[in-house]
Design a protein around this motif. Structure first.
Motif, PDB file in Angstrom:
ATOM      1  N   SER A 193       0.829  -1.201   0.000  1.00 29.66           N
ATOM      2  CA  SER A 193       0.000   0.000   0.000  1.00 29.66           C
ATOM      3  C   SER A 193       0.863   1.250   0.000  1.00 29.66           C
ATOM      4  O   SER A 193       2.022   1.244   0.435  1.00 29.66           O
ATOM      5  N   THR A 194       0.266   2.364  -0.455  1.00 41.33           N
ATOM      6  CA  THR A 194       0.992   3.636  -0.482  1.00 41.33           C
ATOM      7  C   THR A 194       1.297   4.131   0.937  1.00 41.33           C
ATOM      8  O   THR A 194       2.324   4.787   1.156  1.00 41.33           O
ATOM      9  N   SER A 195       0.410   3.849   1.890  1.00 41.61           N
ATOM     10  CA  SER A 195       0.681   4.290   3.263  1.00 41.61           C
ATOM     11  C   SER A 195       1.907   3.577   3.838  1.00 41.61           C
ATOM     12  O   SER A 195       2.715   4.182   4.543  1.00 41.61           O
ATOM     13  N   THR A 196       2.072   2.262   3.531  1.00 40.05           N
ATOM     14  CA  THR A 196       3.263   1.534   3.990  1.00 40.05           C
ATOM     15  C   THR A 196       4.520   2.103   3.355  1.00 40.05           C
ATOM     16  O   THR A 196       5.564   2.256   4.015  1.00 40.05           O
ATOM     17  N   VAL A 197       4.427   2.445   2.062  1.00 34.26           N
ATOM     18  CA  VAL A 197       5.590   3.043   1.393  1.00 34.26           C
ATOM     19  C   VAL A 197       5.954   4.366   2.042  1.00 34.26           C
ATOM     20  O   VAL A 197       7.121   4.644   2.350  1.00 34.26           O
ATOM     21  N   ASN A 198       4.962   5.237   2.275  1.00 37.24           N
ATOM     22  CA  ASN A 198       5.227   6.544   2.879  1.00 37.24           C
ATOM     23  C   ASN A 198       5.901   6.404   4.239  1.00 37.24           C
ATOM     24  O   ASN A 198       6.860   7.110   4.567  1.00 37.24           O
ATOM     25  N   TYR A 199       5.389   5.477   5.048  1.00 37.76           N
ATOM     26  CA  TYR A 199       5.924   5.293   6.406  1.00 37.76           C
ATOM     27  C   TYR A 199       7.384   4.841   6.370  1.00 37.76           C
ATOM     28  O   TYR A 199       8.250   5.399   7.061  1.00 37.76           O
ATOM     29  N   ASN A 200       7.685   3.849   5.539  1.00 37.40           N
ATOM     30  CA  ASN A 200       9.048   3.303   5.519  1.00 37.40           C
ATOM     31  C   ASN A 200      10.019   4.226   4.788  1.00 37.40           C
ATOM     32  O   ASN A 200      11.206   4.279   5.140  1.00 37.40           O
ATOM     33  N   ILE A 201       9.561   4.943   3.751  1.00 40.10           N
ATOM     34  CA  ILE A 201      10.449   5.896   3.075  1.00 40.10           C
ATOM     35  C   ILE A 201      10.886   6.989   4.043  1.00 40.10           C
ATOM     36  O   ILE A 201      12.036   7.443   4.031  1.00 40.10           O
ATOM     37  N   LYS A 202       9.985   7.439   4.905  1.00 39.14           N
ATOM     38  CA  LYS A 202      10.364   8.451   5.904  1.00 39.14           C
ATOM     39  C   LYS A 202      11.443   7.918   6.834  1.00 39.14           C
ATOM     40  O   LYS A 202      12.406   8.625   7.186  1.00 39.14           O
ATOM     41  N   ALA A 203      11.319   6.609   7.241  1.00 42.66           N
ATOM     42  CA  ALA A 203      12.339   6.027   8.113  1.00 42.66           C
ATOM     43  C   ALA A 203      13.692   5.952   7.403  1.00 42.66           C
ATOM     44  O   ALA A 203      14.741   6.253   7.983  1.00 42.66           O
ATOM     45  N   ILE A 204      13.688   5.560   6.105  1.00 42.92           N
ATOM     46  CA  ILE A 204      14.949   5.490   5.346  1.00 42.92           C
ATOM     47  C   ILE A 204      15.513   6.884   5.132  1.00 42.92           C
ATOM     48  O   ILE A 204      16.727   7.100   5.217  1.00 42.92           O
ATOM     49  N   LYS A 205      14.628   7.859   4.865  1.00 42.52           N
ATOM     50  CA  LYS A 205      15.075   9.235   4.647  1.00 42.52           C
ATOM     51  C   LYS A 205      15.697   9.802   5.913  1.00 42.52           C
ATOM     52  O   LYS A 205      16.694  10.543   5.861  1.00 42.52           O
ATOM     53  N   ASP A 206      15.122   9.483   7.100  1.00 39.84           N
ATOM     54  CA  ASP A 206      15.694   9.970   8.370  1.00 39.84           C
ATOM     55  C   ASP A 206      17.106   9.455   8.592  1.00 39.84           C
ATOM     56  O   ASP A 206      17.897  10.090   9.302  1.00 39.84           O
ATOM     57  N   LYS A 207      17.453   8.301   8.004  1.00 37.42           N
ATOM     58  CA  LYS A 207      18.814   7.759   8.124  1.00 37.42           C
ATOM     59  C   LYS A 207      19.730   8.308   7.028  1.00 37.42           C
ATOM     60  O   LYS A 207      20.851   7.851   6.869  1.00 37.42           O
ATOM     61  N   ARG A 208      19.188   9.262   6.238  1.00 43.05           N
ATOM     62  CA  ARG A 208      19.962   9.961   5.194  1.00 43.05           C
ATOM     63  C   ARG A 208      20.501   9.005   4.131  1.00 43.05           C
ATOM     64  O   ARG A 208      21.584   9.195   3.592  1.00 43.05           O
ATOM     65  N   LEU A 209      19.697   7.969   3.835  1.00 46.69           N
ATOM     66  CA  LEU A 209      20.090   7.026   2.792  1.00 46.69           C
ATOM     67  C   LEU A 209      19.442   7.386   1.459  1.00 46.69           C
ATOM     68  O   LEU A 209      19.926   6.968   0.412  1.00 46.69           O
ATOM     69  N   VAL A 210      18.325   8.131   1.495  1.00 44.23           N
ATOM     70  CA  VAL A 210      17.675   8.554   0.266  1.00 44.23           C
ATOM     71  C   VAL A 210      17.284  10.021   0.394  1.00 44.23           C
ATOM     72  O   VAL A 210      17.253  10.572   1.504  1.00 44.23           O
ATOM     73  N   TYR A 211      16.998  10.651  -0.736  1.00 43.43           N
ATOM     74  CA  TYR A 211      16.455  12.008  -0.738  1.00 43.43           C
ATOM     75  C   TYR A 211      15.357  12.079  -1.791  1.00 43.43           C
ATOM     76  O   TYR A 211      15.300  11.259  -2.711  1.00 43.43           O
ATOM     77  N   MET A 212      14.454  13.075  -1.640  1.00 44.91           N
ATOM     78  CA  MET A 212      13.309  13.240  -2.528  1.00 44.91           C
ATOM     79  C   MET A 212      13.486  14.476  -3.394  1.00 44.91           C
ATOM     80  O   MET A 212      14.079  15.467  -2.968  1.00 44.91           O
ATOM     81  N   LYS A 213      12.909  14.398  -4.605  1.00 45.30           N
ATOM     82  CA  LYS A 213      12.979  15.525  -5.537  1.00 45.30           C
ATOM     83  C   LYS A 213      11.631  15.641  -6.236  1.00 45.30           C
ATOM     84  O   LYS A 213      11.135  14.678  -6.801  1.00 45.30           O
ATOM     85  N   LYS A 214      11.019  16.836  -6.195  1.00 45.91           N
ATOM     86  CA  LYS A 214       9.712  17.064  -6.812  1.00 45.91           C
ATOM     87  C   LYS A 214       9.878  17.238  -8.314  1.00 45.91           C
ATOM     88  O   LYS A 214      10.714  18.029  -8.780  1.00 45.91           O
ATOM     89  N   ASP A 215       9.109  16.464  -9.100  1.00 49.70           N
ATOM     90  CA  ASP A 215       9.152  16.559 -10.563  1.00 49.70           C
ATOM     91  C   ASP A 215       7.714  16.652 -11.059  1.00 49.70           C
ATOM     92  O   ASP A 215       7.049  15.648 -11.262  1.00 49.70           O
ATOM     93  N   GLY A 216       7.250  17.916 -11.273  1.00 51.30           N
ATOM     94  CA  GLY A 216       5.847  18.081 -11.667  1.00 51.30           C
ATOM     95  C   GLY A 216       4.933  17.668 -10.536  1.00 51.30           C
ATOM     96  O   GLY A 216       5.090  18.103  -9.391  1.00 51.30           O
ATOM     97  N   LYS A 217       3.987  16.778 -10.819  1.00 50.79           N
ATOM     98  CA  LYS A 217       3.091  16.305  -9.765  1.00 50.79           C
ATOM     99  C   LYS A 217       3.579  15.012  -9.123  1.00 50.79           C
ATOM    100  O   LYS A 217       2.876  14.428  -8.324  1.00 50.79           O
ATOM    101  N   PHE A 218       4.797  14.567  -9.475  1.00 54.39           N
ATOM    102  CA  PHE A 218       5.360  13.354  -8.905  1.00 54.39           C
ATOM    103  C   PHE A 218       6.500  13.715  -7.941  1.00 54.39           C
ATOM    104  O   PHE A 218       7.230  14.698  -8.148  1.00 54.39           O
ATOM    105  N   THR A 219       6.663  12.915  -6.897  1.00 53.34           N
ATOM    106  CA  THR A 219       7.809  13.007  -5.996  1.00 53.34           C
ATOM    107  C   THR A 219       8.706  11.809  -6.284  1.00 53.34           C
ATOM    108  O   THR A 219       8.302  10.658  -6.081  1.00 53.34           O
ATOM    109  N   LYS A 220       9.919  12.051  -6.759  1.00 49.48           N
ATOM    110  CA  LYS A 220      10.824  10.986  -7.170  1.00 49.48           C
ATOM    111  C   LYS A 220      11.899  10.752  -6.109  1.00 49.48           C
ATOM    112  O   LYS A 220      12.294  11.665  -5.389  1.00 49.48           O
ATOM    113  N   LEU A 221      12.375   9.505  -6.045  1.00 45.75           N
ATOM    114  CA  LEU A 221      13.303   9.062  -5.003  1.00 45.75           C
ATOM    115  C   LEU A 221      14.664   8.737  -5.613  1.00 45.75           C
ATOM    116  O   LEU A 221      14.752   8.133  -6.684  1.00 45.75           O
ATOM    117  N   TYR A 222      15.743   9.126  -4.876  1.00 46.30           N
ATOM    118  CA  TYR A 222      17.109   8.854  -5.300  1.00 46.30           C
ATOM    119  C   TYR A 222      17.917   8.448  -4.062  1.00 46.30           C
ATOM    120  O   TYR A 222      17.662   8.925  -2.935  1.00 46.30           O
TER     121      TYR A 222
END
Length: 810
Positions: free
Chosen positions: A775-804
């Motif tokens: 589910s999208t809610s599970t993705v949002n929750y775990n991406i925030k945990a990975i982002k807090d460990k500074r392993l990924v960052y987000m970039k806004k592209d139009g109406k999409f939020t892309k992950l790197y």
């Protein structure tokens, strides 16, 4: 004096500022093209020749033309420019790239496809006028607007001619007899470069003659331009008055009028032909049909029975003849007369004749069988029998169903075909007037329908380019094999209306809650920021907030109705009373009447931590206690309170503290180990929820600290569970469960998500949800945990939020 000058200068300054503000406001409201966005013609387009440098294309009716326009961004930041079309001429189909991403101080091109109609009476086909389409653009986030006018000029000629067949002449002489019935043919030809409609009328002739078309007093035709379908055969029926005087002359003029030339005041507006009838000696033979009306089946021979009566004073030699009047050339009809040779009919006598008629294959409908012939003494007065030939097969389109359709959705129409005939029939369906952005598929391509049955045909339009029109009409034709099976013949047609709806989209940009440990019962303000990233305004949608417990159940916090214009960003406030059983807060956007899988970024979750409320013990009386002892007691109370806070807020200290109070452990017998119902309940919970921490187990099983610590300690000593410290938490796992103790401290699911992001840079959270089938809610929750460990960052592209992924050893 100096003070007065200062006041005057200040007044002049304020007046100047006011003039500047007024002039700026007037300019902004009066000039639509001011601001950071500008739409302009493509400098490489040689057709840009209007006074305002607006692009001009010259086309013929039915042609498709493509304009290229430049979208310029004068802002120092990137902008998304949403484009739309207004003021489209009646009958035109036009569609434009819905949005363009334009870099800062940069330029991008966009396409506008225009399909010009070729059917009157659209005023948009006037060759004398400029037909304009307005393209409007709005930049986001600036909100600045601009426009450009596209000009279509019709390059066409309106011309036609009306001639008498078979000589193709405008004037002709014909000999007739009193009471004679005959016909002659006209040819109407469209010689122009535009489809046109024509009206053919017979001028008033002031006589008792019957002169008309098979359809009535006048006929109308619509003829295409070019080489195919430019001619129409027009049959004129003539009934000479029985009272016509031998030797008299009657002239009849037939006029043609062009609808297009009359409408646009250009080209050949009218034409005419004239036939001069000369009345000669009348006939002495009159034909009388014995049956005036007859019905037969297709493919069956039929018999006509009639009498030839000699009404003259002398004998007449008569030879019979059959003429078929059906508005088309007499091809394929066979007639055999009995007798079939010239017969002598005495004066005032009658003779019976029979004729066997064999119709051509495929002939069905109403036909006039005119019995005439030749008489050496004069002309024969004809007689007529109306014959209806009923088809063995009768194919028709019952209905077409489907729509409206969402933007970017495949168009599917259901065509219902019916066979109301008497035998099975092969058929096929074809479509035309399809916008060029679609690829047509028809299933089944051809088929056989049994007598009395129906067939459903799926008409699907696959989108090739993201340039959909808002609506259009398509022609659907039903064809069956010709009589000789060498071609397909159209037997019915219908117009399919297609309506395309723009898809709204509301994205959740952020869910802001206090970034700290909350206390049970605390009133917590939460802010949800939303953006309308779709091309249309959304007047009615709903925001719903949930609290997600440690057992993954969702409890609604509140809901709010809202509306946002296209490109608008707004925030909405909620209030929540903190509960210790809550693991995270989830915000969800509900759009009514929109499929859930067509909405992007419509759910966002944020993890929270809530401590239980500490209940103070009852106060102890202070009578008789010395101040020193009281101070020592207060100090010890503060120390113990601090230790209590640590115990309550930390799984590790809480578990260690309560296990210290457990008496000396003695090993249990296996049969007694899980005999305790409560211990067995805790053991099953850990088996089903590996990795749950002490506090979560405590809340979800509704136990006390000491009770839970005792049984977990027992299960861990007997090697049925094992624990692992993780920061302030102590997590419990089934025995033999492999615990990831890497420094990154990621769960197995988070490691898989990080691996996908490394291998697929730029993947969106929606795509990650579909890729991993979670589910999208599970993705949002775990991406925030990975982002807090500074392993990924987000970039806004139009109406999409892309992950790197960050550049580090992951």
């Amino acid at each position: 004096m100096g003070q007065r000058l200062k006041c005057s200068a200040m007044l002049l300054t304020l007046l100047l500022v006011q003039v500047i503000l007024i002039s700026g406001t007037t300019s902004a409201s009066g000039e639509f093209n001011e601001g950071s966005i500008r739409l302009d013609a493509d400098p490489g387009d040689p057709t840009t020749s209007s006074p305002n440098r607006f692009p001009v294309h010259r086309v013929i009716p039915g042609e498709i033309t493509t304009f290229t326009i430049w979208v310029q961004n004068f802002s120092p930041e990137n902008q998304t420019v949403m484009l739309k079309l207004t003021d489209i001429p009646t009958g035109y189909l036009a569609y434009v790239t819905s949005s363009v991403e334009v870099p800062a101080n940069g330029t991008m091109d966009a396409k506008v496809v225009v399909e010009v109609p070729d059917v009157l009476p659209y005023p948009g086909l006037d060759p004398n006028a400029d037909h304009m389409i307005r393209v409007e653009g709005m930049g986001s986030p600036s909100g600045d607007k601009s426009f450009i006018i596209l000009i279509i000029r019709i390059d066409s000629v309106l011309d036609h001619e009306l001639m008498i067949l078979p000589e193709f002449v405008p004037e002709k002489n014909m000999d007739v007899y009193p009471g004679q019935k005959l016909y002659f043919d006209l040819d109407l030809r469209n010689k122009g470069s535009m489809k046109d409609s024509y009206e053919i009328m017979i001028a008033e002739h002031r006589s008792e003659w019957e002169i008309s078309f098979p359809e009535g007093e006048y006929v109308q035709y619509q003829l295409d331009h070019g080489k195919f379908g430019t001619d129409a055969l027009i049959r004129v029926l003539v009934g000479v008055s029985p009272k016509a005087v031998v030797g008299s002359l009657l002239s009849v003029t037939i006029y043609s009028g062009s609808y297009g030339a009359d409408l646009f005041d250009t080209g050949t507006r009218s034409g005419s032909v004239t036939v001069h009838f000369h009345v000669i000696q009348s006939s002495a033979v009159t034909i009388k049909a014995r049956v005036p009306y007859l019905e037969v089946r297709e493919g069956r021979d039929f018999l006509l029975d009639f009498d030839a009566i000699n009404t003259g004073q002398e004998s007449a030699v008569y030879t019979p003849r059959l003429t078929v009047l059906d508005g088309s050339p007499q091809m394929g009809w066979v007639s055999i007369f009995n007798p079939d040779t010239p017969q002598l009919i005495p004066a005032n006598e009658r003779m019976e004749f029979k004729v066997k008629v064999t119709p051509p294959l495929g002939a069905n409908g109403f036909f006039s069988m005119v019995i005439g012939g030749m008489n050496v003494n004069g002309l024969v007065i004809d007689s007529e029998t109306l014959v209806r030939i009923k088809p063995l097969t009768n194919m028709s389109i019952r209905s077409v169903e489907g729509g409206p359709f969402d933007k970017d959705e495949e168009v599917k129409l259901l065509l219902i075909v019916e066979n109301s005939g008497y035998v099975s029939q092969m058929a096929m369906v074809e479509g035309s007037r399809i916008p060029s952005c679609y690829r047509l598929n028809i299933t089944p391509s051809n088929f056989v329908i049994a007598a009395g049955m129906t067939q459903t045909v799926i008409i699907s339009l696959e989108l090739k380019e993201n340039l959909q029109p808002a609506s259009f009409q398509m022609d659907l034709e039903l064809l069956t094999p010709s009589a000789d099976d060498t071609s397909w013949v159209m037997v019915d047609s219908i117009i399919g209306d297609v309506l395309i709806r723009e898809l709204p989209n509301i994205a959740i940009l952020s869910l802001d809650i206090p970034n700290r440990i909350l206390q049970e019962g605390e009133s917590v303000p939460m802010n949800v920021t939303l953006a309308n990233t779709g091309p249309i305004d959304v007047d009615n949608f709903m925001i719903v907030l949930y609290e997600v417990t440690f057992s993954n159940s969702r409890v609604e916090i509140g809901r709010m109705d809202a509306k946002l214009q296209s490109g608008e960003v707004s925030s909405f406030w909620f209030n929540w009373t903190a509960r210790p059983s809550t693991r995270s807060i989830s915000a969800v956007v509900l759009l009514f009447g929109v499929k859930e899988d067509s909405i992007l970024d419509n759910e966002l979750s944020e993890e929270i931590h809530v401590d239980s409320l500490k209940v103070p013990s009852e106060p102890v009386g202070m009578d008789g206690i010395r101040p020193g002892i009281m101070a020592s007691g207060i100090a010890l109370s503060i120390i113990f309170a601090g230790l209590a806070v640590v115990v309550v807020s930390s799984d590790t200290f809480r578990y260690s503290f309560f296990t210290m109070m457990i008496p000396l452990y003695s090993k249990l017998k296996p049969e007694h180990l899980l005999g305790n119902k409560l211990r067995r309940r805790i053991y099953v919970y850990v088996q089903n929820h590996p990795g749950e921490h002490f506090r979560s187990i405590l809340v979800n099983l509704n136990l006390k600290n000491g009770t839970l610590a005792h049984h977990l300690y027992t299960l861990e000593k007997e090697n049925l569970v094992r624990s692992h410290r993780e920061g302030l938490y102590r997590r419990f796992y089934p025995a033999g469960f492999k615990i990831d103790e890497s420094p990154m401290d990621l769960t197995p699911l988070q490691r898989k998500m990080l691996e996908r992001i490394i291998n697929m840079p730029g993947i969106s959270q929606k795509e990650l949800s579909e890729e991993m089938e979670i589910s999208t809610s599970t993705v949002n929750y775990n991406i925030k945990a990975i982002k807090d460990k500074r392993l990924v960052y987000m970039k806004k592209d139009g109406k999409f939020t892309k992950l790197y992924s960050n550049d580090m050893d992951t």
